[in-house]
Design a protein around this motif. Structure first.
Motif, PDB file in Angstrom:
ATOM      1  N   ASP A 115       0.832  -1.211   0.000  1.00 26.12           N
ATOM      2  CA  ASP A 115       0.000   0.000   0.000  1.00 26.12           C
ATOM      3  C   ASP A 115       0.861   1.254   0.000  1.00 26.12           C
ATOM      4  N   ASP A 116       2.087   1.146   0.585  1.00 23.93           N
ATOM      5  CA  ASP A 116       2.975   2.313   0.598  1.00 23.93           C
ATOM      6  C   ASP A 116       3.382   2.690  -0.815  1.00 23.93           C
ATOM      7  N   LEU A 117       3.716   1.678  -1.597  1.00 28.24           N
ATOM      8  CA  LEU A 117       4.244   1.944  -2.937  1.00 28.24           C
ATOM      9  C   LEU A 117       3.149   2.100  -3.983  1.00 28.24           C
ATOM     10  N   TYR A 118       2.082   1.325  -3.826  1.00 25.79           N
ATOM     11  CA  TYR A 118       1.193   1.143  -4.966  1.00 25.79           C
ATOM     12  C   TYR A 118      -0.270   1.466  -4.702  1.00 25.79           C
ATOM     13  N   ALA A 119      -0.547   2.273  -3.690  1.00 32.25           N
ATOM     14  CA  ALA A 119      -1.952   2.573  -3.406  1.00 32.25           C
ATOM     15  C   ALA A 119      -2.610   3.304  -4.567  1.00 32.25           C
ATOM     16  N   GLU A 120      -3.851   2.960  -4.820  1.00 35.83           N
ATOM     17  CA  GLU A 120      -4.654   3.721  -5.774  1.00 35.83           C
ATOM     18  C   GLU A 120      -4.988   5.059  -5.100  1.00 35.83           C
ATOM     19  N   GLU A 127      -5.427  -1.387  -5.099  1.00 35.04           N
ATOM     20  CA  GLU A 127      -6.670  -2.024  -5.523  1.00 35.04           C
ATOM     21  C   GLU A 127      -6.937  -1.672  -6.978  1.00 35.04           C
ATOM     22  N   THR A 128      -7.459  -2.622  -7.728  1.00 40.90           N
ATOM     23  CA  THR A 128      -7.877  -2.360  -9.100  1.00 40.90           C
ATOM     24  C   THR A 128      -9.381  -2.549  -9.165  1.00 40.90           C
ATOM     25  N   GLY A 130     -13.483  -0.241  -9.806  1.00 38.26           N
ATOM     26  CA  GLY A 130     -14.226   1.018  -9.883  1.00 38.26           C
ATOM     27  C   GLY A 130     -13.854   1.873 -11.083  1.00 38.26           C
ATOM     28  N   SER A 131     -13.284   1.238 -12.102  1.00 32.35           N
ATOM     29  CA  SER A 131     -12.873   1.982 -13.304  1.00 32.35           C
ATOM     30  C   SER A 131     -12.005   3.190 -12.942  1.00 32.35           C
ATOM     31  N   THR A 132     -11.002   2.941 -12.114  1.00 33.56           N
ATOM     32  CA  THR A 132     -10.191   4.053 -11.594  1.00 33.56           C
ATOM     33  C   THR A 132      -8.778   4.132 -12.149  1.00 33.56           C
ATOM     34  N   SER A 133      -8.280   3.059 -12.795  1.00 31.73           N
ATOM     35  CA  SER A 133      -6.833   2.999 -13.056  1.00 31.73           C
ATOM     36  C   SER A 133      -6.309   4.196 -13.829  1.00 31.73           C
ATOM     37  N   THR A 379      -5.552 -11.500  -8.097  1.00 28.07           N
ATOM     38  CA  THR A 379      -6.379 -10.719  -7.170  1.00 28.07           C
ATOM     39  C   THR A 379      -6.372  -9.242  -7.522  1.00 28.07           C
ATOM     40  N   GLN A 380      -7.500  -8.592  -7.293  1.00 29.34           N
ATOM     41  CA  GLN A 380      -7.611  -7.143  -7.481  1.00 29.34           C
ATOM     42  C   GLN A 380      -7.101  -6.397  -6.243  1.00 29.34           C
ATOM     43  N   VAL A 381      -6.871  -7.141  -5.138  1.00 28.80           N
ATOM     44  CA  VAL A 381      -6.491  -6.503  -3.865  1.00 28.80           C
ATOM     45  C   VAL A 381      -5.338  -7.245  -3.185  1.00 28.80           C
ATOM     46  N   PRO A 382      -4.117  -7.148  -3.761  1.00 35.41           N
ATOM     47  CA  PRO A 382      -3.021  -7.957  -3.219  1.00 35.41           C
ATOM     48  C   PRO A 382      -2.687  -7.682  -1.745  1.00 35.41           C
TER      49      PRO A 382
END
Lengths: 754, 159
Positions: A115-120, A127-128, A130-133, A379-382
């Motif tokens: 989550d530190d490095l790769y949080a949306e 997380e991937t 909600g059409s957010t990427s 997974t969409q939520v590693p």
């Protein structure tokens, strides 16, 4: 470029690096959240280059997304997952545009959980969904690419002792303009790694984009046409066994007893694992595991939901919908306006439980050891997977390695970790690695379902037929409440990202997803009240499903607007159009779709066109026109769908087009067939014979029209689904005069009376 | 019991019960994971392979029924003329999304093209309706088959 090499070892190295140095050298990027939002989010981009153990010293890794080796090989870390939506092409496009490398030069790696490095930025966690990427990472990834490029240019300038401004980067090289000297990125790695991070980097002017806006080829496609693409279910680990599982068919029931004597006699069966509410058979291969499971004599304690049926749930929802809810929006005085209306229209709409039915049934491979745990999964939520496994095994999170994979469909199913938890529970009892694969029946009967929603909606019209009052009460399960309750220890991160407005809503008991698409319709609706009543179905787990809140709400709102047009004796397109003077982007897509669809042109009997409009997923505007024919027997055939899209700046137009095509087919499946029903506490459907999917012979032709725009990007993975359902329902009304207020569409009600 | 089956021109000996589905022999015993599991009941077509050039759902074919038949999977379909054209058309038209069903789609389309070089829409419906794509790539699948057929026609004229 990326198949089986994708992932584990290097990703683990990066994870290790991030743990050791993510606080020692970091830069904070201020990223505007969305157009007009004004909210500034601080996003950390810790550098990996400080850590000599991150692969090897010859790697230049100025941030968590870009790594360049001495050989010039460029590796881009994919912090979003690829589940078909094209993110493994759009994310590299954002990075490569600013990094100045060709897509053919890059190699992709699944990012490790962090989550530190790769949080949306829009969620606060990795997380991937909600059409957010694209809308969430549009600037972040360009910044990451630009930072790397800027360091490489500085390194080259130092080598030549020239002014940085006389150098530029192109196709993986730095070029000194005046002399034409060139140095490849690989040759600059050591020097660039030693440089301090720039305080500020300049992003390209959009007019200089070479890649963004082009229909660049999907980077994941070659491996997906030759069978080498690795999905979670394809994992091979030395010594691995295969297991399949049966959970108590009744939600909330428990395992009472199991006789495994026959199962143990089956060739290839090794072990029977007993859990509180499930049994698994561990074997050499899936066939033996399945045979073993079938041979078990299982007795279940069916628990409190043993008699539950869909009718009970609907009755509870209908009763709950009589009471006032939490107000999502209130403007003017709807009661007074309603009282003064010339005409009042009211309706009840219902949408059913839905399973996700990803083509890759849920599965997860786990190896639990005394001091560590490895998880191979899509997974969409590693990071949620990591946290859940850590909790179950008692291991610290950093001892749980999550090796992510391509997803054989997500649609929200792989936002949940229930199946990962189950696999870890099983693996805790198994010596060595075990791949747990759900049968299709278990996948459908133990999904987490799109909630059943029950909506009461009413409007008052003035003497010209215009709406002067609008009330909408949504009753259903709160996915947000459950998800929020499961956030710990990520609660603060998510709350921070959600912003004050959402935080207050949550405290008030408002599920912002449940009203998404209903609270802010694009139309001029004075005197409006939208409310939410939470009513949980006993025992039935609920979850996000493609299109989330809008897939339910756009169906209701757009069907009801159509009802108002009919009440006002006006054309449904013109009626909407007249209410859009303050939403010009919405009006423009509506007009474009109608024009392209030949709105108003005559059609044969029992054929009709329906239109629907959507504004959701950030600043995405979509209008769809569906053309249907309804047979005398009531069977609906969607002949053609025309879709007009304004999703702001487009990164890859072919991906946007593909996502509309995809979303439309997905939505038609839901409209025509999608329904999970409960009887005696069990899901009645089990496979593709009774939970049907649209097939190629039933698919309409689809025309997608993209609006050129320089606005910030909006989401595209889901809106196609949300908008097509009401377009089809409205077309059925046009064809038959029958209003669809309950999904799925019931062909029996559309039969022509003899 | 031991069975010898011929997959992609290579003989493999496997020791499993005779009723074991070919799908799981391919995936779990031989490690050929390009062929996918979707439903286990021949309802979705993700597991489609060719048996003596006929598109077949490997999840309901028992290993003891295979005999000496030639089995072709996605791993080798590119070695056949029609498979090669189909794979190229799939890339040219950017058919894939999640990609999970595409092995089955490509196997069925390759078999179709091999038997009908110029398939009509109805032929495409017949050959492809058994294979579900949850991502909804159907529009492009249809176009890609026609695209491959055109390239096949061109080649034939040249030859």
């Amino acid at each position: 470029m990326f198949p089986d090499r994708l992932g584990s070892s290097a990703a683990d190295g990066a994870a290790e690096a991030s743990r050791e140095c993510n606080l020692s050298r970091r830069t904070f990027l201020a990223v505007g959240a969305a157009a007009g939002g004004g909210l500034l989010l601080s996003v950390s981009l810790p550098a990996l280059s400080c850590n000599a153990k991150a692969a090897d010293v010859s790697t230049f890794a100025p941030n968590a997304f870009v790594r360049i080796g001495r050989d010039g090989g460029v590796t881009l870390m994919m912090h979003k997952v690829e589940m078909g939506q094209g993110t493994y092409t759009s994310m590299p496009m954002l990075l490569a545009e600013e990094l100045e490398v060709d897509l053919s030069q890059v190699r992709l790696e699944h990012a490790p959980p962090s989550d530190d490095l790769y949080a949306e930025p829009l969620f606060g966690v990795q997380e991937t969904g909600g059409s957010t990427s694209v809308r969430g990472n549009w600037e972040l990834l360009r910044h990451a690419g630009a930072t790397a490029r800027s360091l490489l240019v500085a390194a080259a300038a130092q080598s030549w002792t020239v002014d940085e401004n006389s150098c530029h980067a192109a196709r993986g090289e730095v070029i000194h303009g005046p002399t034409g000297r060139r140095l490849s990125y690989g040759a600059l790695v050591d020097k660039a790694a030693a440089l301090p991070l720039p305080r500020k980097v300049q992003l390209k002017d959009p007019k200089d984009f070479k890649l963004i806006g082009t229909p660049a080829k999907r980077l994941d496609a070659p491996d997906k046409v030759n069978g080498t693409a690795q999905f979670g279910i394809d994992v091979k680990v030395p010594g691995m066994k295969v297991a399949t599982v049966a959970a108590c068919p009744v939600f909330g029931g428990k395992l009472a007893s199991v006789d495994d004597s026959k199962a143990k006699a089956i060739k290839g069966v090794h072990q029977i694992v007993r859990l509180n509410d499930a049994v698994a058979v561990v074997a050499d291969h899936m066939w033996a595991a399945k045979q073993g499971l079938a041979a078990l004599d299982i007795r279940w304690d069916e628990g409190p939901n043993a008699k539950l049926s869909t009718a009970d749930i609907v009755q509870q929802l209908a009763a709950a919908s009589q009471r006032p809810g939490v107000v999502a929006r209130r403007e003017g005085d709807p009661a007074k306006a309603m009282a003064s209306a010339t005409q009042k229209v009211e309706a009840v709409y219902e949408v059913p439980f839905l399973a996700h039915a990803t083509m890759e049934p849920v599965n997860c491979t786990v190896h639990v050891r005394p001091d560590s745990c490895d998880i191979w999964v899509g997974t969409q939520v590693p990071t949620f997977a990591q946290t859940a496994a850590a909790k179950l095994t008692g291991l610290p999170p950093e001892r749980v390695r999550v090796h992510n994979h391509l997803l054989g469909g997500g649609f929200g199913r792989r936002l949940e970790v229930d199946f990962i938890v189950r696999a870890v529970e099983i693996a805790k009892q198994v010596a060595g690695p075990v791949k747990v694969v759900w049968t299709r029946e278990e996948d459908i009967q133990h999904d987490m379902y799109r909630p059943y929603y029950y909506d009461r909606i009413a409007a008052g019209l003035d003497e010209h037929g215009k709406p002067i009052a609008w009330t909408h009460r949504i009753t259903g399960s709160s996915i947000m409440a459950r998800v929020t309750s499961e956030l710990f220890p990520k609660t603060l991160r998510v709350m921070r990202a959600a912003g004050l407005h959402n935080l207050i809503a949550m405290v008030r008991g408002l599920d912002v997803d449940a009203v998404d698409g209903a609270a802010e319709p694009p139309y001029a609706l004075p005197n409006i009240r939208v409310e939410y009543v939470r009513q949980e179905p006993p025992g039935i787990p609920t979850a996000f499903w493609r299109g989330v809140g809008p897939t339910h709400n756009i169906f209701v709102v757009e069907s009801f607007i159509d009802e108002l047009a009919v009440a006002a004796k006006q054309d449904p397109f013109e009626y909407r159009r007249a209410l859009l003077d303050k939403s010009l982007r919405a009006k423009a897509v509506l007009e474009l779709a109608a024009e392209q669809a030949g709105w108003g042109k005559p059609l044969p009997p029992r054929s009709g066109r329906g239109i629907a409009l959507l504004h959701a997923f950030g600043e995405t505007y979509i209008a769809e026109v569906a053309e249907v024919s309804v047979s005398k027997e009531g069977d609906v055939r969607v002949q053609r769908v025309v879709c007009a899209v304004d999703c702001g700046t487009i990164v890859n137009p072919d991906t946007v087009k593909a996502q509309m095509e995809s979303g439309i087919i997905f939505g038609i499946t839901a409209a025509l067939f999608g329904e999970i029903t409960i009887k005696d506490g069990r899901v009645e459907q089990g496979n593709f014979d009774d939970y049907q999917m649209l097939r190629i012979n039933e698919a309409p032709s689809i025309d997608v029209h993209l609006v050129k725009s320089t606005e910030a990007p909006g989401g595209v993975g889901e809106p196609g689904t949300s908008a097509v359902i009401p377009a089809v329902a409205n077309a059925i009304f046009a064809a038959t005069g029958k209003r669809v207020r309950k999904l799925p569409i019931d062909s029996a009600q559309l039969r022509e009376l003899q | 019991m031991a069975y010898t089956i011929k997959v992609n021109m290579v003989d493999h000996s496997v020791d499993v019960d005779g009723d074991t589905a070919l799908l799981w022999v391919l995936r779990d015993v031989l490690g050929m994971t390009g062929t996918k599991f979707g439903c286990g009941k021949a309802l979705c077509g993700a597991c489609t392979v060719l048996i003596n050039d006929i598109a077949t759902r490997s999840c309901i074919v028992t290993i003891d029924s295979v005999g000496t038949a030639a089995i072709t999977t996605i791993e080798a379909i590119g070695n056949t003329p029609s498979g090669k054209k189909i794979q190229k058309a799939w890339l040219d038209l950017e058919v894939v999304q999640c990609g999970y069903c595409q092995s089955g789609q490509i196997m069925a389309a390759s078999a179709l093209l091999a038997s009908k070089p110029n398939p009509r829409d109805a032929d495409i419906d017949d050959a492809m309706a058994g294979i579900i794509c949850r991502c909804g790539t159907y529009v492009r699948i249809r176009e890609a088959i026609k695209h491959a057929a055109q390239s096949a026609g061109t080649n034939e004229q040249r030859g």
